[in-house]
Design an enzyme around this catalytic site. Structure first.
Site, PDB file in Angstrom:
ATOM      1  NE  ARG A  92     107.207  50.479  22.488  1.00 25.06           N
ATOM      2  CZ  ARG A  92     107.760  49.344  22.183  1.00 25.06           C
ATOM      3  NH1 ARG A  92     107.429  48.666  21.452  1.00 25.06           N
ATOM      4  NH2 ARG A  92     108.856  49.168  23.247  1.00 25.06           N
ATOM      5  NE  ARG A 126     116.065  42.486  26.895  1.00 23.26           N
ATOM      6  CZ  ARG A 126     114.954  43.065  26.483  1.00 23.26           C
ATOM      7  NH1 ARG A 126     114.021  42.366  25.951  1.00 23.26           N
ATOM      8  NH2 ARG A 126     114.901  44.512  26.365  1.00 23.26           N
ATOM      9  NE  ARG A 157     116.894  45.661  23.388  1.00 25.08           N
ATOM     10  CZ  ARG A 157     115.611  45.429  23.241  1.00 25.08           C
ATOM     11  NH1 ARG A 157     114.752  44.512  22.903  1.00 25.08           N
ATOM     12  NH2 ARG A 157     114.507  46.499  23.464  1.00 25.08           N
TER      13      ARG A 157
HETATM   14  P1  AMP Z   1     111.271  46.660  21.898  1.00 26.78           P
HETATM   15  O1  AMP Z   1     111.946  45.710  21.352  1.00 26.78           O
HETATM   16  O2  AMP Z   1     109.762  46.198  21.854  1.00 26.78           O
HETATM   17  O3  AMP Z   1     111.501  47.122  23.367  1.00 26.78           O
HETATM   18  O4  AMP Z   1     111.261  48.084  21.150  1.00 26.78           O
HETATM   19  C1  AMP Z   1     112.646  48.675  21.126  1.00 26.78           C
HETATM   20  C2  AMP Z   1     112.366  50.054  20.825  1.00 26.78           C
HETATM   21  O5  AMP Z   1     111.920  50.099  19.496  1.00 26.78           O
HETATM   22  C3  AMP Z   1     111.258  51.010  21.746  1.00 26.78           C
HETATM   23  O6  AMP Z   1     112.008  51.293  22.904  1.00 26.78           O
HETATM   24  C4  AMP Z   1     111.150  52.162  20.538  1.00 26.78           C
HETATM   25  O7  AMP Z   1     112.062  52.994  20.529  1.00 26.78           O
HETATM   26  C5  AMP Z   1     111.181  51.158  19.277  1.00 26.78           C
HETATM   27  N1  AMP Z   1     109.704  50.970  18.993  1.00 26.78           N
HETATM   28  C6  AMP Z   1     109.356  49.635  19.052  1.00 26.78           C
HETATM   29  N2  AMP Z   1     107.909  49.608  18.635  1.00 26.78           N
HETATM   30  C7  AMP Z   1     107.652  50.865  18.424  1.00 26.78           C
HETATM   31  C8  AMP Z   1     106.456  51.450  18.234  1.00 26.78           C
HETATM   32  N3  AMP Z   1     105.210  50.676  17.934  1.00 26.78           N
HETATM   33  N4  AMP Z   1     106.413  52.749  17.988  1.00 26.78           N
HETATM   34  C9  AMP Z   1     107.420  53.587  18.282  1.00 26.78           C
HETATM   35  N5  AMP Z   1     108.633  52.987  18.391  1.00 26.78           N
HETATM   36  C10 AMP Z   1     108.931  51.718  18.530  1.00 26.78           C
END
Ligand code: AMP
Length: 213
Positions: A92, A126, A157
């Site tokens: 990310r 969502r 969420r």
């Molecule tokens: P997502 O489900 O991919 O939208 O991720 C939800 C949240 O998880 C993000 O907004 C971050 O707070 C955390 N997150 C997910 N992947 C990462 C990553 N590679 N590095 C840091 N935080 C992450």
């Protein structure tokens, strides 16, 4: 199709990374590793770091690398990843992309491109089932407010609230978008138009992968 396929999904929050990864995991028989999901599970299971992780997720901030990276490394070492994987949500940032490159060689990076308006529609609508985890959208519920699969309550969420969505978009532009060029320069990027129906997006992904694998 190539064996041991290692794919990274890139795209703004709401671009369909999770949805497309779920379809791909069935099609290609390799696990879908969602870092967001792993972190949410740590929160739900009351892991010692769960509260801290939750505080970052709820603000739309990255979970700090000192906490998150080891969790991802451990997951990728598990047996089911030996034959490949679909990595959704990691890397990310450029730092994470460089770190991943030192660990293993990714084959392809699917870049899901989508307009901001569509992103907002997807994220604001969502809903996630509180019991079975089904991810759905208000437009598919015909006014119902329970899970179409198991009948349990549906949740929004915490990080899908409008202000947090806007914040996550900014974080994406600043921190994550540079990895698109990082992978383009390495010849690994596959651009896909995600501004269309999810089945059509999936068809594009399959076509693009079958042309290169
Ligand atoms: P997502 O489900 O991919 O939208 O991720 C939800 C949240 O998880 C993000 O907004 C971050 O707070 C955390 N997150 C997910 N992947 C990462 C990553 N590679 N590095 C840091 N935080 C992450």
């Amino acid at each position: 199709m190539k064996n041991n396929l290692k794919i990274v999904m890139v795209g703004a929050p709401g671009s369909g990374k999770g949805t497309q990864s779920s379809k791909m995991t069935v099609e290609y028989g390799i696990p879908h590793i969602s870092t967001g999901q792993i972190f949410r599970e740590k929160v739900a299971s009351k892991h010692p770091l769960g509260k801290l992780i939750e505080s970052y997720i709820n603000k739309g901030e990255f979970v700090p690398d000192e906490i998150g990276i080891q969790i991802v490394i451990d997951r990728l070492k598990e047996e089911d990843c030996k034959n490949g994987f679909i990595l959704d949500g990691f890397p990310r940032s450029l730092y994470q992309a460089e770190l991943l490159e030192k660990m293993l060689e990714v084959d392809y990076v699917i870049n899901l491109e989508i307009s901001e308006q569509r992103l907002m529609d997807r994220l604001c609508g969502r809903r996630v089932c509180s019991a079975c985890g089904l991810v759905t959208h208000v437009s598919a519920l015909s006014g119902a407010d329970v899970c179409p699969k198991c009948g349990s309550a549906l949740n929004v969420r915490e990080d899908d609230k409008v202000e947090t969505i806007k914040h996550r978009m900014g974080v994406y532009e600043r921190e994550t978008k540079p990895i698109v060029d990082f992978y383009r320069k390495r010849g690994k990027l596959i651009d896909v138009n995600s501004d269309q129906d999810s089945d059509k997006v999936f068809e594009e992904i399959k076509e693009a992968l079958s042309a290169v694998c």
